[in-house]
Write an enzyme that holds these catalytic residues in place. Structure first.
Site, PDB file in Angstrom:
ATOM      1  N   THR A 171      -3.606  -2.470  10.886  1.00 52.94           N
ATOM      2  CA  THR A 171      -3.709  -3.822  11.413  1.00 52.94           C
ATOM      3  C   THR A 171      -2.404  -4.516  11.128  1.00 52.94           C
ATOM      4  OG1 THR A 171      -6.081  -4.123  11.309  1.00 52.94           O
ATOM      5  CG2 THR A 171      -4.763  -6.086  11.107  1.00 52.94           C
ATOM      6  N   ASN A 208      -1.932  10.331   7.158  1.00 50.87           N
ATOM      7  CA  ASN A 208      -2.989   9.995   8.097  1.00 50.87           C
ATOM      8  C   ASN A 208      -4.022  11.097   8.278  1.00 50.87           C
ATOM      9  OD1 ASN A 208      -2.597   7.250   9.379  1.00 50.87           O
ATOM     10  ND2 ASN A 208      -0.520   8.086   9.326  1.00 50.87           N
ATOM     11  N   LYS A 250       1.810  -8.206   7.319  1.00 48.93           N
ATOM     12  CA  LYS A 250       1.415  -6.914   6.766  1.00 48.93           C
ATOM     13  C   LYS A 250       1.522  -5.845   7.841  1.00 48.93           C
ATOM     14  CE  LYS A 250      -2.551  -5.334   6.269  1.00 48.93           C
ATOM     15  NZ  LYS A 250      -2.688  -4.343   7.378  1.00 48.93           N
ATOM     16  N   THR A 268      -2.452  -4.007   2.769  1.00 47.49           N
ATOM     17  CA  THR A 268      -3.395  -2.895   2.620  1.00 47.49           C
ATOM     18  C   THR A 268      -2.613  -1.727   2.022  1.00 47.49           C
ATOM     19  OG1 THR A 268      -3.101  -2.377   4.968  1.00 47.49           O
ATOM     20  CG2 THR A 268      -5.085  -3.581   4.347  1.00 47.49           C
ATOM     21  N   GLU A 321       4.459   3.899   6.989  1.00 48.31           N
ATOM     22  CA  GLU A 321       4.297   5.038   6.092  1.00 48.31           C
ATOM     23  C   GLU A 321       5.002   6.277   6.620  1.00 48.31           C
ATOM     24  OE1 GLU A 321       0.166   5.401   5.313  1.00 48.31           O
ATOM     25  OE2 GLU A 321       0.166   3.577   4.106  1.00 48.31           O
TER      26      GLU A 321
END
Lengths: 399, 399
Positions: A187, A394, A176, A150, A271
């Site tokens: 996820t 975020n 992932k 993603t 991230e």
């Protein structure tokens, strides 16, 4: 054995990743693992009570029998909080794959990752599935890894091999990212396949233990996704009798190496993260205490911002352990960063120790240990720092 | 009744705040509340197992009897993780104050806030204490509030009055910030004094309940300090019989108004925070579930970054409740922001609702409600957003 190297083939498995137009920004978004026949399969799923439709579907299938013929994954849409429609869509993904492969619907594992709350675009999913079924190849693991991404910045593939009784056993996998995922929620998906011959029940036991030390021992932001899934499939193609005893232990070590490498890749790629920290609580009075203290310290925003600042702030570490619910006696706690002890017996070890610890924290990967001094239990969590980038990524309004 | 207004006098109490040189950057750092005589006193302390010496001292004193003559506070040094020396220092602060006032050591409450792990500079503390004893005045609450600050950007004073049976009862208080405190860890200190006449046992019961809905219902970053303390002292100077029944309820409402205003001031002043959010979980199957779900949602980094981004991201809210450990059935959950329902019955209410919710989130203070649809229990937590400034402030290397 890094993510960049080309993984070896794993006998009995084919993989695919194709673009079906589910992701708004394009790119591959339907992925498939196909076993040549129905094989042993173990799964560990999210503990969140809010569970996406594919997890409900896949968990029920494995509760029935620890076997699978294929794993179908879509990215770009989590099929979560989608009600009855979502349940039907997940079932259709399994049924369509099963029909193509000539197996039972319950032999198909289904995973989804992406935006929450929107129904799956099933026309695209059907076309993608058909394309993936046609595209599956033994050397397709990297294509699979790309199609499950993603906001991961890179595909994550790992592998390892051992030789047992003259036979080379291969394990390879892909995953992932967990946590810090824009535009919606994290996820974590992890998949490991092996050509080892192992009984279904043994694989289930071994995989549960491994996940506790790998995929379930990483912390990015403490949030648990509605879709988290870790699957292990064993084809048995390498032959021989089902592994047991010391050979089964060797297989467990092999699978753990691959799963652990993958799990750490997730934290490395979180991230905004700039540090991978192995946070160990040892000397705990119980296994549960070790887990509780380690996960509380590893998710503390004050600890994680201190990691970002390369600040050997033992006060925050000790205080986070203190509020964790684990038995803690501050007078017995010792804190080390790398091999430098900076606090023990209620005493700060001074500016020299702090300077040495700070130097260790300037490196991208290091260990922190809290010895509670109360027992023999230990647990390690892999965590990362909180950066201003994490907030920026975020906080962006979904659009 | 804002922090800026001048608080009324509270009969029976004097206050002081003086500079003793404990804080590296200067400013007032020794504070004192003195009652004219030994009065009823209730305390609620940190639940962290790593407890600072002053908390050990003060908790033991109140376990003995719910009374106090004075409260002495220093800022700039938390006297935490300081071993035997710290225990002796906290006892000396109590003993010195008791000697000056002619009361027992156990009638003195001691609080410290600031850097962890360094011993108190007792020469400075002694001089500061003597100066504060000399400086205490009935109108000194604001000076007190200034002297307990660490990285708070402003002093926090609140007050309120009621009339019961022809007598005006006053409550006033001060507090300092929780969470996000540089250079070390947060400490929340809250103090409320009243001239009401209330029995010690009643005050203890009432104060515990109030703290559960105020000082213990705020969340900045989920970290619990080693030093958190909330004290309430009642002088009885207003006269009359000890309050009971409906009058006691009225006093509870008065004290809760002051404590709640102070607690919300802490969240408003949290470093880097730009939003004050009243996060309510209702429809929970039990009181414990309501608290668990509310506090998990309120501390989720994914939720808090979404608040910062003014993003009505109901998926993160529902998923955080789902992992909280509380009973949650996603099909029954409804999510509202302000008076706008954005998700219910497994259905997103569409872009119009989302736009309306986003407009509400652009204001600095608003409410979010998760109705779990499983029962009648509710709990509200006051929380704030996570900003990039939070990371910047807390990541700075201590220096």
């Amino acid at each position: 054995v890094t993510s960049e190297a080309t993984p070896p083939l794993v006998a009995g498995f084919r993989f695919a990743g194709v673009s079906a137009g589910i992701k708004k920004r394009g790119g591959p978004d339907v992925a498939l693992i196909i076993a040549d026949r129905v094989v042993a399969c173990a799964g560990v799923f999210t503990t969140n009570l809010v569970v996406a439709a594919p997890v409900v579907q896949s968990r029920a299938a494995l509760a029935d029998a620890s076997r699978a013929r294929a794993v179908v994954v879509n990215s770009g849409n989590a099929n979560a909080c989608t009600g009855e429609v979502g349940v039907r869509d997940a079932a259709e993904m399994a049924a369509r794959t099963a029909a193509a492969l000539g197996c039972a619907e319950r032999d198909i594992q289904v995973c989804s990752t992406g935006v929450i709350g929107a129904p799956l675009p099933m026309d695209k999913v059907r076309a993608g599935l058909d394309a993936a079924l046609a595209a599956a190849r033994p050397d397709g693991l990297l294509a699979f890894a790309r199609a499950i991404m993603t906001t991961d910045t890179r595909p994550k593939v790992r592998f390892s091999q051992i030789t047992l009784g003259g036979r080379t056993i291969t394990a390879a996998g892909a995953c992932k990212g967990a946590g810090m995922i824009h535009p919606n929620m994290a996820t974590m998906l992890g998949f490991v396949v092996t050509d080892a011959n192992v009984a279904e029940a043994e694989l289930v036991t071994v995989w549960r233990r491994i996940c506790g030390r790998t995929f379930n021992a990483i912390s990015v932001d403490g949030d648990t996704s509605t879709n988290d899934t870790a699957l292990c499939l064993a084809s048995g193609e390498v032959g021989g009798a089902p592994l047991r005893g010391a050979e089964l232990d060797a297989l467990e070590a092999l699978l753990e190496r691959v799963a652990g490498d993958l799990a750490r890749d997730i934290v490395r790629d979180a991230e905004g993260a700039t540090k991978l920290v192995a946070l160990t609580v040892r000397g705990a009075a119980s296994e549960a205490d070790a887990r509780l203290a380690a996960s509380t310290v590893a998710t503390s925003p004050l600890v994680k911002t201190a990691l970002h600042g390369e600040d050997p702030n033992w006060g925050r570490l000790v205080a986070a352990a203190g509020r964790s619910g684990a038995r803690v006696d501050p007078a017995r706690v010792a804190v080390s960063i790398g091999d430098v002890t900076i606090f023990s017996e209620n005493r700060w070890h001074g500016p020299e120790a702090e300077k040495a610890a700070n130097a260790i924290m300037k490196t991208p990967e290091f260990g922190i240990a809290l010895d509670l001094g109360l027992g023999t239990h230990a647990h390690t969590v892999f965590t990362c720092d909180f950066s201003a980038d994490y907030v920026r990524i975020n906080a962006d309004y979904r659009s």
